[in-house]
Design a protein around this motif. Structure first.
Motif, mmCIF file in Angstrom:
data_model
loop_
_atom_site.group_PDB
_atom_site.id
_atom_site.type_symbol
_atom_site.label_atom_id
_atom_site.label_comp_id
_atom_site.label_asym_id
_atom_site.label_seq_id
_atom_site.Cartn_x
_atom_site.Cartn_y
_atom_site.Cartn_z
ATOM 1 N N GLY A 229 -113.078 -30.136 93.299
ATOM 2 C CA GLY A 229 -113.851 -29.555 91.884
ATOM 3 C C GLY A 229 -114.890 -28.460 91.733
ATOM 4 N N ALA A 230 -115.368 -27.923 92.846
ATOM 5 C CA ALA A 230 -116.012 -26.938 93.081
ATOM 6 C C ALA A 230 -115.654 -25.275 92.989
ATOM 7 N N ASN A 231 -115.422 -25.253 91.602
ATOM 8 C CA ASN A 231 -115.366 -23.270 90.938
ATOM 9 C C ASN A 231 -116.662 -22.402 91.214
ATOM 10 N N GLN A 234 -118.298 -21.068 87.838
ATOM 11 C CA GLN A 234 -119.125 -22.318 87.935
ATOM 12 C C GLN A 234 -120.813 -22.598 88.472
ATOM 13 N N GLY A 446 -122.690 -35.620 85.248
ATOM 14 C CA GLY A 446 -122.491 -33.901 85.635
ATOM 15 C C GLY A 446 -121.524 -34.024 86.574
ATOM 16 N N PHE A 447 -120.833 -34.691 86.358
ATOM 17 C CA PHE A 447 -120.209 -34.582 87.773
ATOM 18 C C PHE A 447 -118.562 -33.775 87.309
ATOM 19 N N ALA A 448 -117.502 -33.082 88.075
ATOM 20 C CA ALA A 448 -116.983 -32.247 88.041
ATOM 21 C C ALA A 448 -114.976 -33.433 87.324
ATOM 22 N N ASP A 449 -115.418 -34.606 87.078
ATOM 23 C CA ASP A 449 -114.702 -35.592 86.970
ATOM 24 C C ASP A 449 -115.123 -37.041 87.130
ATOM 25 N N TYR A 453 -117.305 -33.455 92.821
ATOM 26 C CA TYR A 453 -118.762 -33.053 92.341
ATOM 27 C C TYR A 453 -118.479 -31.587 91.596
ATOM 28 N N SER A 454 -119.634 -31.392 90.364
ATOM 29 C CA SER A 454 -119.350 -30.161 90.260
ATOM 30 C C SER A 454 -119.223 -29.194 91.423
ATOM 31 N N GLN A 457 -123.600 -29.288 92.866
ATOM 32 C CA GLN A 457 -123.358 -30.835 93.335
ATOM 33 C C GLN A 457 -122.847 -30.403 94.228
#
Length: 473
Positions: A229-231, A234, A446-449, A453-454, A457
């Motif tokens: 989930g780590a782009n 972002q 604030g998690f990606a889904d 993790y975002s 994060q």
């Protein structure tokens, strides 16, 4: 040439702390690097022959496209923004490729940087599939490789550069062999890859002192370790430097996106960087190793190499245990990756020392119903890794499954999550000087889904790892 400056994977051409200022980069000769040698009538031609290049697998169509030629398919409008000349090389509707063996031979103590421009078509031109770009020796020894999938970097109707750098060291595999560039498209139906302006530079760098010490970390686990989930697009401004300018004293050797996907994102032990494709709906992703490597290089004031092997959906009992895996066994590949990257570090002039393994995994054991045995399995796993990589004092950092993630609001999932976390505590309690439990439960939103993790994060997790190791606990 007007290529957008937005960065993808650009491995910093900065000198390492013990290397003198690099000489200017020398362009390596490539025949027909921008595909201008061949002329054709109309807007495109499907061809097996491109001047200076040899055709590879022909599962799909491949040829040349003239973006500004009058025609019905205006994939790139305007006065050739982002192109070098009039032609580009395209792949369509199934895997195909081209290659060129250069006159340049692989040299020791040299930094090679391969750059290729990749385009995103306007609407109506199909869907971007992927590309596979490789620099090898003529017998296939890997030098630099990377792939792009799911989404291209360039904005619609434009091209953007994609680059990677690699420093050879004193005794690289394939030393003296001629270099070879390979460009491939996707195997997916009704998808394209448009490539242009292939460039390769070679820069002589000072030889490292014999057997330069380097600390080595292992990063492994499943999708959050991978960085699903780590782009990087972002990241907050405070964390942008991790993606834009990773510490040049940190290296990364990374393998495996997903089960069944054998592509190496880096393909060699090279500059720490984001890893590009294979991530959730974004092109330029990364895992916690990005901040772990940079923070350790700064805080420890020494070079570090990270060996990464993370596989989405992988379970400890299902995949990672050495014996008795319920599903596809990943343990042998994990050990092979560690050993291969250690050997490559030695060939580059380093004396590597394995220091610690950072583990971010457990959600699949909740889903697969193997959470109750997690502590026993983790203890066996740690012992097996230490024995098989000959590092009996290897420290191990087991990272808590975050109980605040939305998926664990489900009572059935929550029970399994608690069992996995209890298993990690069990392993740390049994070996308190070498196994440590890294808590994450202060990250609450604030998690990606539901389970990932975002970007910020993910940086936070890597920073926690570096801080725990540097503090000696």
């Amino acid at each position: 040439m007007n290529i957008p400056s937005r960065r993808i994977h650009i491995a910093c051409a900065l000198a390492l702390a013990w290397v003198a200022s690099p000489a200017s980069a020398a362009e390596v000769a490539i025949v027909n690097p921008s595909f201008e040698q061949d002329s054709f009538a109309g807007e495109f031609t499907v061809t097996n022959a491109v001047g200076g290049w040899r055709a590879l697998g022909e599962g799909g169509q491949r040829g040349l496209l003239a973006p500004d030629a009058p025609g019905t398919q205006t994939f790139y409008s305007g006065a050739t923004p982002g192109f070098d000349g009039k032609n580009i090389e395209f792949h369509w509707n199934g895997q195909s490729g081209i290659e060129q063996v250069l006159t340049e031979r692989l040299q020791a103590n040299t930094r090679y940087t391969l750059t290729v421009a990749s385009g995103t078509r306007n609407g109506g031109g199909g869907k971007f599939g992927s590309y596979d770009i490789r620099l090898t020796t003529e017998t296939g020894k890997p030098v630099v490789s990377w792939s792009g999938a799911s989404r291209n970097l360039a904005a619609s109707g434009t091209f953007a550069d994609s680059s990677r750098s690699f420093e050879t060291g004193p005794d690289p595999a394939g030393l003296g062999e001629r270099l070879r560039i390979q460009l491939r498209g996707s195997s997916l139906a009704d998808t394209y890859a448009d490539l242009d302006n292939v460039r390769l530079t070679a820069t002589a760098v000072a030889a490292r002192p014999a057997s330069t010490p380097i600390d080595v970390f292992i990063v492994s686990g499943q999708s959050n370790s991978h960085g699903w989930g780590a782009n990087s697009a972002q990241l907050s401004q405070a964390n942008r430097h991790y993606a834009d300018a990773p510490d040049p004293r940190a290296l990364l050797g990374y393998r495996q996106h997903l089960l069944g996907d054998a592509l190496a994102s880096v393909g060699s032990m090279a500059q720490l960087d984001t890893q590009g494709s294979g991530f959730k709906e974004n092109f330029d992703g990364f895992g916690p190793e990005l901040s772990l490597g940079s923070d350790y290089a700064v805080g420890g004031d020494k070079p570090v190499a990270i060996i990464k092997y993370s596989v989405s959906l992988a379970g400890l009992a299902h995949n990672f245990v050495k014996t008795g895996a319920i599903g596809a066994p990943l343990y042998p590949t994990l050990i092979q990756q560690i050993q291969a990257m250690l050997a490559e570090l030695r060939s580059q002039g380093y004396a590597p020392t394995l220091r610690a393994m950072f583990w971010l995994q457990g959600e699949s054991d909740v889903v697969f119903g193997t959470a109750a045995s997690y502590g026993v399995n983790l203890g066996r796993f740690i012992a097996d890794v230490r024995a098989d990589v000959n590092a009996p004092q290897l420290q191990f950092y087991a990272t808590q499954i975050n109980p605040n993630m939305p998926a664990f609001a489900d009572p059935a999932m929550r029970t399994g999550m608690q069992q996995v976390n209890a298993g990690m505590v069990q392993a740390a309690t049994a070996d308190p000087q070498r196994v440590f439990y890294v808590r994450t439960d202060d990250i609450s939103a604030g998690f990606a889904d539901g389970t990932h993790y975002s970007a910020d994060q993910t940086i936070d997790i890597g920073r926690r790892w570096a801080a725990r190791y540097l503090s000696g606990q």
